[in-house]
Motif scaffolding. Structure first.
Motif, PDB file in Angstrom:
ATOM      1  N   PHE A 236       0.826  -1.197   0.000  1.00  0.00           N
ATOM      2  CA  PHE A 236       0.000   0.000   0.000  1.00  0.00           C
ATOM      3  C   PHE A 236       0.863   1.251   0.000  1.00  0.00           C
ATOM      4  O   PHE A 236       1.944   1.260   0.575  1.00  0.00           O
ATOM      5  CB  PHE A 236      -0.895   0.026   1.239  1.00  0.00           C
ATOM      6  N   ASP A 237       0.355   2.301  -0.618  1.00  0.00           N
ATOM      7  CA  ASP A 237       1.104   3.561  -0.601  1.00  0.00           C
ATOM      8  C   ASP A 237       1.122   4.122   0.820  1.00  0.00           C
ATOM      9  O   ASP A 237       2.123   4.549   1.336  1.00  0.00           O
ATOM     10  CB  ASP A 237       0.444   4.588  -1.538  1.00  0.00           C
ATOM     11  N   GLU A 238      -0.075   4.151   1.392  1.00  0.00           N
ATOM     12  CA  GLU A 238      -0.185   4.716   2.735  1.00  0.00           C
ATOM     13  C   GLU A 238       0.126   3.630   3.741  1.00  0.00           C
ATOM     14  O   GLU A 238      -0.753   2.995   4.316  1.00  0.00           O
ATOM     15  CB  GLU A 238      -1.600   5.264   2.952  1.00  0.00           C
ATOM     16  N   TYR A 239       1.390   3.414   3.967  1.00  0.00           N
ATOM     17  CA  TYR A 239       1.822   2.287   4.786  1.00  0.00           C
ATOM     18  C   TYR A 239       1.222   2.305   6.191  1.00  0.00           C
ATOM     19  O   TYR A 239       0.755   1.283   6.685  1.00  0.00           O
ATOM     20  CB  TYR A 239       3.351   2.259   4.859  1.00  0.00           C
ATOM     21  N   THR A 240       1.228   3.482   6.834  1.00  0.00           N
ATOM     22  CA  THR A 240       0.812   3.534   8.244  1.00  0.00           C
ATOM     23  C   THR A 240      -0.614   3.009   8.444  1.00  0.00           C
ATOM     24  O   THR A 240      -0.887   2.297   9.386  1.00  0.00           O
ATOM     25  CB  THR A 240       0.919   4.972   8.785  1.00  0.00           C
ATOM     26  N   PHE A 241      -1.520   3.348   7.520  1.00  0.00           N
ATOM     27  CA  PHE A 241      -2.909   2.904   7.683  1.00  0.00           C
ATOM     28  C   PHE A 241      -3.027   1.395   7.501  1.00  0.00           C
ATOM     29  O   PHE A 241      -3.683   0.716   8.275  1.00  0.00           O
ATOM     30  CB  PHE A 241      -3.840   3.630   6.711  1.00  0.00           C
ATOM     31  N   ALA A 242      -2.407   0.886   6.430  1.00  0.00           N
ATOM     32  CA  ALA A 242      -2.489  -0.550   6.174  1.00  0.00           C
ATOM     33  C   ALA A 242      -1.829  -1.321   7.310  1.00  0.00           C
ATOM     34  O   ALA A 242      -2.356  -2.333   7.773  1.00  0.00           O
ATOM     35  CB  ALA A 242      -1.802  -0.875   4.857  1.00  0.00           C
ATOM     36  N   HIS A 243      -0.699  -0.797   7.779  1.00  0.00           N
ATOM     37  CA  HIS A 243       0.007  -1.442   8.893  1.00  0.00           C
ATOM     38  C   HIS A 243      -0.902  -1.468  10.133  1.00  0.00           C
ATOM     39  O   HIS A 243      -1.004  -2.488  10.822  1.00  0.00           O
ATOM     40  CB  HIS A 243       1.297  -0.660   9.170  1.00  0.00           C
ATOM     41  N   SER A 244      -1.609  -0.372  10.382  1.00  0.00           N
ATOM     42  CA  SER A 244      -2.487  -0.301  11.553  1.00  0.00           C
ATOM     43  C   SER A 244      -3.628  -1.318  11.459  1.00  0.00           C
ATOM     44  O   SER A 244      -3.969  -1.965  12.447  1.00  0.00           O
ATOM     45  CB  SER A 244      -3.100   1.100  11.680  1.00  0.00           C
ATOM     46  N   VAL A 245      -4.197  -1.441  10.271  1.00  0.00           N
ATOM     47  CA  VAL A 245      -5.297  -2.402  10.102  1.00  0.00           C
ATOM     48  C   VAL A 245      -4.765  -3.834  10.247  1.00  0.00           C
ATOM     49  O   VAL A 245      -5.394  -4.673  10.897  1.00  0.00           O
ATOM     50  CB  VAL A 245      -6.009  -2.201   8.742  1.00  0.00           C
ATOM     51  N   ASN A 246      -3.594  -4.106   9.675  1.00  0.00           N
ATOM     52  CA  ASN A 246      -2.995  -5.440   9.822  1.00  0.00           C
ATOM     53  C   ASN A 246      -2.749  -5.776  11.287  1.00  0.00           C
ATOM     54  O   ASN A 246      -3.058  -6.872  11.741  1.00  0.00           O
ATOM     55  CB  ASN A 246      -1.644  -5.512   9.096  1.00  0.00           C
ATOM     56  N   VAL A 247      -2.188  -4.809  12.014  1.00  0.00           N
ATOM     57  CA  VAL A 247      -1.886  -5.048  13.423  1.00  0.00           C
ATOM     58  C   VAL A 247      -3.189  -5.277  14.196  1.00  0.00           C
ATOM     59  O   VAL A 247      -3.269  -6.134  15.070  1.00  0.00           O
ATOM     60  CB  VAL A 247      -1.057  -3.880  14.023  1.00  0.00           C
TER      61      VAL A 247
END
Ligand SMILES: [Fe+2]
Ligand SMILES: [Fe+2]
Length: 488
Positions: A236-247
């Motif tokens: 994903f471009d917006e890493y922080t958001f995708a990372h947050s959802v994954n976590v």
């Protein structure tokens, strides 16, 4: 603020024991009902195989009727319930459960009511109607009702699916996949919106996030594998958001393994979704900087746990969701031995939620190729490195449960099979960890026109051995493979 996994009493009380017995009987009812219907599809009513099977089913039903009076077997959202108790199947009862759920769905009914005094003739009639019902006809339920009404069945009745219930295609694998994707991207959007408001120092809207997490939890309960497989998409471009959802997803999945209640799972999901909320107050160039960070840049990055607490504190009302999220934001880079950051002199144990989020956070970061290593690690390599730090950085028991949950070959692993083919792991198989579902992306010559998904538990009819087995995992980057392409 330290929470522990509730310790259960060693002596189960009487009601718990009765409930367990009822559950066991419910599971037997499903497997006996499945076996009897299947036997009725092959044999006639006088055949001794059928007679034996029907007698055993009747005995079980009569036993249940004696204990409970009228009872019902219900199918809801792909699960079976005996009255209000959900029947959880282990691997051996799974096939029968699936058969009954499918039958309910195809014939469009939701419940079977059993009432006393049920006799053999009625049961036979009912079983034969079900065994030979036409699921392809115009109105399967109407036909079924007519046939039941014209017979001598008094103590068995079926009830139709209520409008708006789960009759739709969600019980089909494709439907579930679509649902999982929808939930994943909706949560991504909510995370983005909420964090954007934190960035502009507006108050965080927690109502939307709580609702999104609730949907995620429901989806996880319905089909954990599908939702978890989406966490393997790292591009994903917006890493922080995708990372947050994954976590968030992986933390909640780990929480369910620990037996947390639904309420606790919501709090955990919320805390996990916002563990990095403080990062939105850091310059974007710093977050997306390719290559190593300088010492000064690290000083800035290390402020995000405190920034997170401040962002959450800026809410007008602070409930227990926010309090727990503040603790997790503050503690998620502290290690078990209290090294890490922010520096603290407190020596108390880290919160259970922080210990969970830390494990999931490091795993997702390592496999994404951000923060901890600039080149993504393969899932098994990331887990191997984490195991070396168990007891020091990570809670050893929680890490064990996490690894067990992901399986030997976590989703997104690229594997070489004994056939010479290359595959991407799509979904873990909890019953046989070494045999996940794999998308074959290349044949032994490195080519393939169409991607085919195969279940590695499948056995060769002639030899009785697995048709394909995994030889080893490989690093997708060496082969220039974009794993996400196959998971979408
Ligand atoms: Fe962080
Ligand atoms: Fe993080």
């Amino acid at each position: 603020m330290v929470s522990e996994i509730p310790v259960k009493s060693r002596e189960p009380d009487k009601t718990a024991l009765q409930k367990r017995q009822l559950l066991e009987k419910g599971k037997s009812l499903v497997s006996q009902l499945c076996a009897t219907i299947r036997t009725a599809q092959i044999y006639d009513r006088s055949n001794s195989v059928y007679v034996r099977q029907a007698e055993s089913l009747l005995g079980l039903i009569q036993g249940l009727l004696e204990g409970t009076g009228e009872f019902l077997l219900k199918s809801k959202e792909g699960y079976l319930f005996l009255n209000d108790t959900r029947l959880r199947f282990s691997f051996d009862g799974y096939v029968a459960g699936k058969f009954i759920v499918e039958m309910f769905r195809k014939l469009q009914f939701e419940c079977i009511f059993f009432s006393p005094p049920l006799i053999r003739e009625e049961l036979d009639e009912f079983v034969f109607i079900l065994a030979h019902a036409d699921a392809e006809g115009e109105d399967p339920f109407e036909n079924l009702q007519k046939r039941v009404a014209s017979s001598n069945i008094e103590h068995l009745r079926v009830e139709k699916f209520a409008p708006g219930s789960d009759l739709g295609d969600e019980s089909e694998p494709e439907g579930q996949k679509k649902q999982a994707k929808k939930r994943f991207f909706k949560t991504l959007l909510v995370a983005q919106e909420t964090m954007e408001s934190a960035k502009s120092k507006r108050s965080i809207n927690t109502v939307k996030s709580k609702r999104a997490i609730q949907f995620l939890i429901d989806q996880l309960i319905k089909d954990e594998g599908k939702l978890m497989s989406l966490t393997a998409i790292k591009s994903f471009d917006e890493y922080t958001f995708a990372h947050s959802v994954n976590v968030c997803i992986l933390s909640v999945a780990l929480g369910t393994r620990l037996g947390l209640s639904k309420g606790e799972l919501s709090e955990l999901g919320f805390a996990a979704l916002f563990h990095d909320v403080g990062k939105v107050r850091l310059p974007i160039e710093l977050l997306n900087k390719p290559g190593e960070l300088t010492e000064e840049e690290w000083v800035e990055v290390k402020k995000h746990p405190i920034f997170g607490v401040k962002a959450l504190l800026s809410r007008r009302s602070i409930d227990r969701f926010c309090t727990r999220a503040m603790v997790v934001s503050f503690e998620h880079h502290l290690k078990l031995d209290h090294t890490g950051y922010p520096e603290t002199s407190a020596q108390r144990d880290l919160d259970l939620f922080s210990r969970i989020v830390t494990i999931v956070d490091v795993y997702d970061s390592m496999t994404s190729g951000r923060v901890y290593a600039r080149t993504p690690l393969t899932p098994d390599e990331a887990l191997r490195r984490m195991l070396q730090k168990q007891g020091k950085s990570f809670d050893a028991a929680l890490l064990k449960v996490f690894i067990n949950m992901l399986g030997i070959y976590p989703v997104g692993s690229v594997v070489i099979l004994d056939t010479g083919e290359i595959g991407v792991v799509m979904e873990a198989n909890p019953a046989e960890l070494s045999c996940p579902e794999v998308a074959i992306i290349a044949d032994r010559f490195g080519k393939r026109e169409k991607v085919e998904t195969v279940d590695l538990t499948k056995l060769d009819e002639k030899t009785g051995k697995h048709t394909r087995t995994i030889l080893r995992t490989i690093d997708p980057h060496g082969y220039k493979l974009e794993v996400a392409r196959y998971i979408y």
